[in-house]
Design a protein around this motif. Structure first.
Motif, short mmCIF file in Angstrom:
data_model
loop_
_atom_site.label_atom_id
_atom_site.label_comp_id
_atom_site.label_asym_id
_atom_site.label_seq_id
_atom_site.Cartn_x
_atom_site.Cartn_y
_atom_site.Cartn_z
N UNK A 244 0.84 -1.19 0.00
CA UNK A 244 0.00 0.00 0.00
C UNK A 244 0.88 1.24 0.00
N UNK A 245 0.52 2.23 -0.81
CA UNK A 245 1.28 3.48 -0.84
C UNK A 245 1.09 4.24 0.47
N UNK A 246 2.12 4.98 0.86
CA UNK A 246 2.16 5.70 2.12
C UNK A 246 2.38 7.19 1.83
N UNK A 247 1.53 8.04 2.40
CA UNK A 247 1.65 9.48 2.20
C UNK A 247 1.65 10.19 3.54
N UNK A 248 2.69 10.94 3.79
CA UNK A 248 2.75 11.83 4.94
C UNK A 248 2.94 13.21 4.35
N UNK A 249 4.11 13.75 4.41
CA UNK A 249 4.35 15.07 3.80
C UNK A 249 4.29 15.01 2.27
N UNK A 250 4.34 13.80 1.72
CA UNK A 250 4.25 13.66 0.27
C UNK A 250 2.96 14.26 -0.28
N UNK A 251 1.90 14.24 0.54
CA UNK A 251 0.63 14.80 0.07
C UNK A 251 0.75 16.31 -0.14
N UNK B 155 5.54 26.37 0.23
CA UNK B 155 4.37 27.14 0.65
C UNK B 155 3.43 26.26 1.47
N UNK B 156 3.19 25.03 1.00
CA UNK B 156 2.33 24.10 1.74
C UNK B 156 2.99 23.68 3.05
N UNK B 157 4.30 23.42 3.01
CA UNK B 157 5.00 22.98 4.22
C UNK B 157 4.96 24.05 5.31
N UNK B 158 5.08 25.32 4.92
CA UNK B 158 5.03 26.41 5.89
C UNK B 158 3.70 26.48 6.62
N UNK C 220 -7.22 22.27 -1.09
CA UNK C 220 -6.29 21.74 -2.09
C UNK C 220 -5.68 20.42 -1.62
N UNK C 221 -5.32 20.34 -0.34
CA UNK C 221 -4.79 19.08 0.20
C UNK C 221 -5.87 18.01 0.18
N UNK C 222 -7.10 18.38 0.54
CA UNK C 222 -8.21 17.42 0.55
C UNK C 222 -8.45 16.88 -0.86
N UNK C 223 -8.39 17.74 -1.85
CA UNK C 223 -8.56 17.29 -3.23
C UNK C 223 -7.47 16.30 -3.62
N UNK C 224 -6.23 16.58 -3.22
CA UNK C 224 -5.12 15.66 -3.52
C UNK C 224 -5.33 14.32 -2.82
N UNK C 225 -5.78 14.35 -1.57
CA UNK C 225 -6.05 13.11 -0.82
C UNK C 225 -7.15 12.30 -1.51
N UNK D 284 -2.65 7.51 4.66
CA UNK D 284 -2.35 8.93 4.84
C UNK D 284 -2.09 9.17 6.32
N UNK D 285 -1.07 9.95 6.60
CA UNK D 285 -0.76 10.32 7.97
C UNK D 285 -1.19 11.77 8.16
N UNK D 286 -2.14 11.98 9.07
CA UNK D 286 -2.57 13.33 9.41
C UNK D 286 -3.36 14.02 8.32
N UNK D 287 -3.31 15.35 8.36
CA UNK D 287 -3.95 16.23 7.39
C UNK D 287 -5.45 15.99 7.27
#
Length: 185
Positions: free
Chosen positions: A4-11, A25-28, A67-72, A83-86
């Motif tokens: 299974x793919x794993x996404x943390x900050x990758x998202x 910008x997203x990381x900040x 935007x993050x929700x759309x990517x998720x 997915x971790x968090x977010x």
């Protein structure tokens, strides 16, 4: 463990690619929703190549969240993933295969884990990092969902990694997934 793919900050990077904003910008703004932010929102200027004014090129915390929700949602529609968090559990609450897991540990174990990191903080610094990080996560989660961060009622499964070896925690989660979704291995 289960292919299974794993996404943390990758998202954050995926959301940045899909939106045209920089990953920095997203990381900040990652999982940050403070008291004033929750009352007033944050307006963050971004590069505006078209020459418009500040406000036409501003992005709110709510827009970054969406935007993050759309990517998720996009990734979850294409493959099985973690997915971790977010607020991914909330974003995917209507997805038929969404499994909501909360992983936590004792304060002592959390501090020890932080102290093993490359920057080697002291125990006091690590404790402050843990408290600040958990407060930011809780504020963010509580603001964007109708739930309380860490409340067992919000999750399908909670795991205290202080009580078992990591391999045992992984085995419990894997068995839960197999039974819940009828996966035969």
């Amino acid at each position: 463990a289960m292919g299974v793919r794993y996404y943390d900050k990758e998202i954050l990077h995926l959301a940045a690619q899909e939106s045209g904003f920089s990953p920095e910008f997203f990381e900040r703004h990652d999982e940050r929703k403070g008291f004033f932010h929750s009352l007033l929102g944050t307006i963050s200027p971004v590069l505006n190549i078209s020459g418009g004014d500040f406000y036409s090129s501003a992005v709110s915390d709510d827009k970054l969240f969406e935007l993050q929700a759309e990517a998720i949602r996009h990734v979850a529609s294409e493959c099985d993933c973690v997915f971790v968090g977010r607020c991914a559990d909330y974003v995917l609450r209507d997805h038929p295969r969404c499994l909501k897991i909360f992983v936590h540990s004792s304060e002592e174990d959390c501090v020890a884990r932080i102290m093993r990191r490359g920057d080697k903080p002291t125990a006091e610094q690590a404790l402050n990092i843990a408290h600040k990080t958990n407060k930011l996560r809780a504020n963010y989660y509580n603001f964007y969902t109708d739930k309380r961060w860490g409340d067992a009622a919000s999750y399908d499964l909670t795991i205290n990694t202080s009580l078992l070896k990591m391999e045992d925690s992984v085995a419990i989660v894997a068995e839960y997934i197999r039974r819940r979704f009828g996966i035969k291995l």
